[in-house]
Design a protein around this motif. Structure first.
Motif, PDB file in Angstrom:
ATOM      1  N   SER A   9       0.827  -1.190   0.000  1.00 17.34           N
ATOM      2  CA  SER A   9       0.000   0.000   0.000  1.00 17.34           C
ATOM      3  C   SER A   9       0.880   1.265   0.000  1.00 17.34           C
ATOM      4  O   SER A   9       0.642   2.200  -0.775  1.00 17.34           O
ATOM      5  CB  SER A   9      -0.876  -0.071   1.253  1.00 17.34           C
ATOM      6  OG  SER A   9      -1.708   0.986   1.296  1.00 17.34           O
ATOM      7  N   ARG A  10       1.914   1.263   0.845  1.00 15.56           N
ATOM      8  CA  ARG A  10       2.848   2.413   0.867  1.00 15.56           C
ATOM      9  C   ARG A  10       3.538   2.574  -0.480  1.00 15.56           C
ATOM     10  O   ARG A  10       3.635   3.664  -1.027  1.00 15.56           O
ATOM     11  CB  ARG A  10       3.905   2.203   1.955  1.00 15.56           C
ATOM     12  CG  ARG A  10       3.553   2.875   3.282  1.00 15.56           C
ATOM     13  CD  ARG A  10       4.778   2.966   4.185  1.00 15.56           C
ATOM     14  NE  ARG A  10       5.394   1.671   4.436  1.00 15.56           N
ATOM     15  CZ  ARG A  10       4.978   0.812   5.373  1.00 15.56           C
ATOM     16  NH1 ARG A  10       3.969   1.121   6.160  1.00 15.56           N
ATOM     17  NH2 ARG A  10       5.575  -0.352   5.535  1.00 15.56           N
ATOM     18  N   ALA A  11       4.011   1.423  -1.018  1.00 18.43           N
ATOM     19  CA  ALA A  11       4.728   1.477  -2.304  1.00 18.43           C
ATOM     20  C   ALA A  11       3.812   2.007  -3.400  1.00 18.43           C
ATOM     21  O   ALA A  11       4.241   2.762  -4.277  1.00 18.43           O
ATOM     22  CB  ALA A  11       5.251   0.088  -2.670  1.00 18.43           C
ATOM     23  N   MET A  12       2.538   1.633  -3.346  1.00 16.34           N
ATOM     24  CA  MET A  12       1.593   2.097  -4.376  1.00 16.34           C
ATOM     25  C   MET A  12       1.413   3.609  -4.285  1.00 16.34           C
ATOM     26  O   MET A  12       1.290   4.294  -5.298  1.00 16.34           O
ATOM     27  CB  MET A  12       0.235   1.399  -4.201  1.00 16.34           C
ATOM     28  CG  MET A  12       0.255  -0.061  -4.636  1.00 16.34           C
ATOM     29  SD  MET A  12      -1.187  -0.974  -4.069  1.00 16.34           S
ATOM     30  CE  MET A  12      -2.444  -0.358  -5.181  1.00 16.34           C
ATOM     31  N   LYS A  13       1.410   4.101  -3.055  1.00 14.36           N
ATOM     32  CA  LYS A  13       1.206   5.558  -2.896  1.00 14.36           C
ATOM     33  C   LYS A  13       2.392   6.342  -3.450  1.00 14.36           C
ATOM     34  O   LYS A  13       2.246   7.446  -3.946  1.00 14.36           O
ATOM     35  CB  LYS A  13       0.950   5.894  -1.429  1.00 14.36           C
ATOM     36  CG  LYS A  13      -0.454   5.458  -1.017  1.00 14.36           C
ATOM     37  CD  LYS A  13      -0.739   5.693   0.452  1.00 14.36           C
ATOM     38  CE  LYS A  13      -2.026   4.979   0.843  1.00 14.36           C
ATOM     39  NZ  LYS A  13      -2.017   4.482   2.212  1.00 14.36           N
ATOM     40  N   GLU A  14       3.587   5.750  -3.353  1.00 15.48           N
ATOM     41  CA  GLU A  14       4.779   6.455  -3.864  1.00 15.48           C
ATOM     42  C   GLU A  14       4.997   6.254  -5.357  1.00 15.48           C
ATOM     43  O   GLU A  14       5.833   6.909  -5.974  1.00 15.48           O
ATOM     44  CB  GLU A  14       6.033   5.936  -3.144  1.00 15.48           C
ATOM     45  CG  GLU A  14       6.172   6.471  -1.747  1.00 15.48           C
ATOM     46  CD  GLU A  14       7.103   5.628  -0.898  1.00 15.48           C
ATOM     47  OE1 GLU A  14       7.883   4.819  -1.459  1.00 15.48           O
ATOM     48  OE2 GLU A  14       7.032   5.773   0.336  1.00 15.48           O
ATOM     49  N   PHE A  15       4.270   5.316  -5.938  1.00 14.06           N
ATOM     50  CA  PHE A  15       4.519   4.890  -7.319  1.00 14.06           C
ATOM     51  C   PHE A  15       4.002   5.927  -8.314  1.00 14.06           C
ATOM     52  O   PHE A  15       2.908   6.458  -8.154  1.00 14.06           O
ATOM     53  CB  PHE A  15       3.813   3.548  -7.527  1.00 14.06           C
ATOM     54  CG  PHE A  15       4.023   2.923  -8.865  1.00 14.06           C
ATOM     55  CD1 PHE A  15       5.308   2.637  -9.321  1.00 14.06           C
ATOM     56  CD2 PHE A  15       2.940   2.585  -9.675  1.00 14.06           C
ATOM     57  CE1 PHE A  15       5.498   2.026 -10.556  1.00 14.06           C
ATOM     58  CE2 PHE A  15       3.123   1.974 -10.908  1.00 14.06           C
ATOM     59  CZ  PHE A  15       4.408   1.699 -11.341  1.00 14.06           C
ATOM     60  N   ASP A  16       4.802   6.204  -9.371  1.00 12.50           N
ATOM     61  CA  ASP A  16       4.296   7.201 -10.324  1.00 12.50           C
ATOM     62  C   ASP A  16       3.969   6.605 -11.693  1.00 12.50           C
ATOM     63  O   ASP A  16       3.762   7.329 -12.651  1.00 12.50           O
ATOM     64  CB  ASP A  16       5.276   8.378 -10.451  1.00 12.50           C
ATOM     65  CG  ASP A  16       6.648   7.910 -10.881  1.00 12.50           C
ATOM     66  OD1 ASP A  16       6.790   6.700 -11.163  1.00 12.50           O
ATOM     67  OD2 ASP A  16       7.569   8.749 -10.943  1.00 12.50           O
ATOM     68  N   GLY A  17       3.911   5.276 -11.789  1.00  7.51           N
ATOM     69  CA  GLY A  17       3.510   4.645 -13.050  1.00  7.51           C
ATOM     70  C   GLY A  17       2.022   4.312 -13.033  1.00  7.51           C
ATOM     71  O   GLY A  17       1.239   4.947 -12.322  1.00  7.51           O
ATOM     72  N   VAL A  18       1.656   3.293 -13.801  1.00  2.00           N
ATOM     73  CA  VAL A  18       0.243   2.908 -13.916  1.00  2.00           C
ATOM     74  C   VAL A  18      -0.031   1.667 -13.057  1.00  2.00           C
ATOM     75  O   VAL A  18       0.699   0.671 -13.146  1.00  2.00           O
ATOM     76  CB  VAL A  18      -0.105   2.595 -15.390  1.00  2.00           C
ATOM     77  CG1 VAL A  18      -1.542   2.121 -15.520  1.00  2.00           C
ATOM     78  CG2 VAL A  18       0.141   3.815 -16.256  1.00  2.00           C
TER      79      VAL A  18
END
Ligand code: GAL
Length: 633
Positions: free
Chosen positions: A473-482
């Motif tokens: 969940s944290r990684a998804m929030k920082e992610f800037d791709g799709v």
């Protein structure tokens, strides 16, 4: 990296005066690794405490001095009869309560303490004797955990161990009752000792009871493996390896992998197509001599992650196998093609099973690199061809892919426990996404569900992932791709219940799954201008943005172009439509391939594979029948 070839050899199957020639022939054919010993226990310890290692000392020294690197194994997948006589209740029990007999292999129950100690003891004796042997360059622990349906056992030992596991997890019986919501059907317990295994119930057991049993059973495999790795590490500095299997999902391979240095798997493309694939009959006929073009690469990509970047093919099919419903010959060139494909996906070693076909016992109809009479079989020449071709490469190295696909063992178990439609299978769902991506010529990394860092990827997909944990969940929030999710992503708590705030619980996705339905095999739901859903469909409400609707008015895709949720099980064409649109928007180049052609990008080469007996072309590229070609990039 400079990939190497090898084979699986059983000195105990052949007269001693043949070992030297076999070793020399292996070297002459271009093989530099040899795996031995994984089934040799009855010849190493014919009776309890009566050890007989001298023959193996000689075998190792002959193989090693001929120039082969030896993979030594612990022999615990085949406990001899005297071990069973000593511990009659060590045998695995199936879900109908039937004890499975000795007389083949893998007959032990992972929860039996007596057997666990026997396994540790023989592993320690082998490790002590050979841990510092200069010819031994790697170790294999046991053989194919879970193969032949051997992870889940409904034995008395499993029951005892399950109760202890539950008590450790929940501490008090009230907590367990509360988490499992045992108020339903008056299932409340007063004591951990009352809890049974979730088989032979009148109708379904509580799904969390079944899921916890699956988690427990996976932990038993992890413990078994860990107990051996701890012993081996006392005596050897060499890498520890296990040979996993194709489409075995009963235990968490990522967690087993944490106690090992290298992952490996046993790749039987034709056997798997006949035995483990849900593809149509037409597809199976078409690919009967090559195997499903995506099945091997899926596992190569999976085990690359399980091995934390280091992985091998420990057993590669060299000719017809004996164990599938039909056992055709590989096409001419297929053994070479499979070998190159593994190398392109990062295999450090590809080792063939087996050196020579055994003329006796269960696998007498299974091909080897040599016929039973010692004459080279077709697979051997193809292996030697790869060996010669490898000399043209300085190094073949992996690069991070642009696309990542999450694969989660716990979601496999959850949807097996409660599929809600008999053909809802998590492996199939993830594999459908994988297949569509591969058909667009994309290279893919497979990631575990607790991946805490998504940087470097442009697209991350997580179909059917039951629960999104904190790290992801944290990684998804920082992610800037799709981010692409659904169906069924974020739809359960870890206690296997529908979350209080209705699904999907996915960072950045607003919407509510109001209802779900599973569909009969011949039913599809059409999506405007995009394709069709099959098998599974959700009715989403309260979404602030619907990207695409079904013809019946229900949302098909919600979210935004950087983070969207697909509300049903899309078929191949639909997935390709969706993914090619994403590639366009992200500047990811892709090429639509026919179903016989696949490609893989490494750091300095692009490889092309043709899984057919006719030449294929992709633009100006021509790939010969059963061929492999590469171009520098
Ligand atoms: C593997 C196993 C080998 C051999 C082989 C036959 O699953 O590890 O021992 O049985 O299959 O294809």
């Amino acid at each position: 990296m400079n990939p190497k070839l090898g084979s699986c050899y059983y000195p105990e199957h052949w007269p001693e005066d043949q070992w030297q020639k076999d070793a020399e022939d292996m070297i002459a054919s271009g093989l530099t690794w040899v795996r031995i010993g994984e089934f040799a226990w009855s010849r190493l310890e014919p009776e309890e405490g009566d050890y007989n290692f001298e023959w193996l000392d000689r075998a190792i020294s002959i193989l090693g001095s001929a120039g082969l690197n030896v993979v030594m194994s612990t022999p615990t997948a085949t406990p001899p009869r005297w071990v069973v006589d000593k511990w009659p209740d060590m045998l695995i029990v199936d879900d109908e309560g039937r004890t499975r007999r000795s007389g083949s292999r893998r007959h032990y129950c992972f929860s039996h303490e007596g057997y666990l100690n026997e396994a540790i003891k023989i592993s320690e004796i082998v490790a002590k004797r050979y841990g510092a042997n200069p010819y031994i360059k790697a170790w294999q622990l046991d053989n194919e955990y879970g193969c032949h349906d051997t992870t889940l056992s409904y034995s008395v030992s499993a029951l005892r161990a399950f109760r202890i596991w539950l008590e450790k997890k929940y501490k008090t019986i009230d907590r367990l009752n509360e988490s499992w919501k045992n108020v339903f059907w008056s299932m409340d317990y007063n004591d951990f000792e009352q809890i049974e295994l979730p088989n032979l119930t009148v109708t379904d057991p509580n799904p969390i009871h079944a899921l916890d049993f699956r988690r427990f059973s996976s932990d038993q495999v992890i413990n078994f493996n860990q107990s051996q790795s701890q012993v081996l590490r006392k005596y050897t500095q060499m890498p520890l390896i296990h040979n996993y299997m194709g489409r075995i999902t009963d235990f968490n391979h990522y967690e087993v992998g944490e106690d090992l240095d290298v992952a490996s798997w046993d790749s039987y493309p034709l056997g798997f197509l006949e035995d483990r694939s849900n593809q149509s009959d037409e597809f199976k006929t078409k690919f009967m001599r090559f195997g499903d073009p995506d099945f091997q690469s899926f596992h190569h990509d999976l085990y690359r992650t399980v091995g934390n970047g280091r992985w091998w093919v420990m057993e590669q099919q060299p000719g017809p196998v004996n164990w599938a419903p039909f056992n055709p010959e590989p096409a001419t060139g297929a053994v070479r093609l499979w070998t190159w494909e593994a190398i392109a996906h990062g295999a450090e070693v590809v080792s063939y099973f087996r050196w020579r076909q055994a003329p006796f016992a269960q696998e007498q109809m299974h091909a080897g690199l040599q016929r039973p009479d010692g004459v080279a079989a077709p697979g051997l020449n193809e292996a030697s061809q790869v060996f010669s071709e490898l000399k043209n490469f300085e190094s073949i190295d992996q690069v991070q892919s642009k696309i990542a696909l999450i694969f989660d063992y716990e979601s496999c178990w959850a949807w097996e426990v409660q599929p809600q439609g008999k053909d809802f299978n998590y492996f199939e769902l993830v594999y459908d996404y994988y297949k569509a991506l591969r058909a667009l010529g994309l290279s893919i990394d497979i990631l575990p569900p607790n991946q805490g860092d998504l940087s470097g990827y442009k697209v991350v997909l997580m179909p059917g992932l039951m629960h999104i944990g904190d790290e992801l969940s944290r990684a998804m929030k920082e992610f800037d791709g799709v981010l692409i999710s659904g169906p069924r992503t974020g739809s359960k708590t870890l206690d296997m219940a529908i979350p209080e705030k209705l699904p999907p619980l996915i960072p950045g996705i607003n919407g509510t799954v109001a209802r779900v339905e599973s569909l009969r095999p011949n039913v599809t739901i059409s999506i405007k201008e995009l394709g069709n859903f099959k098998k599974w469909m959700e009715t989403l409400v309260d979404s602030d943005n619907v990207i695409q609707f079904c013809d019946d008015g229900r949302p098909a895709i919600i979210g935004n172009e950087n983070n969207f949720y697909i509300t049903g099980w899309a078929d191949q064409e639909t997935l390709k439509n969706i993914f090619s649109g994403v590639c366009d928007s992200q500047d990811i180049s892709f090429t639509e391939l026919n179903d016989c052609v696949r490609t893989r990008e490494t750091s300095s080469y692009r490889f092309w594979f043709n899984f057919s007996e006719e030449e294929s072309t992709v633009g100006s590229i021509k790939i010969p029948a059963s061929g492999v070609i590469w171009e520098a990039i």
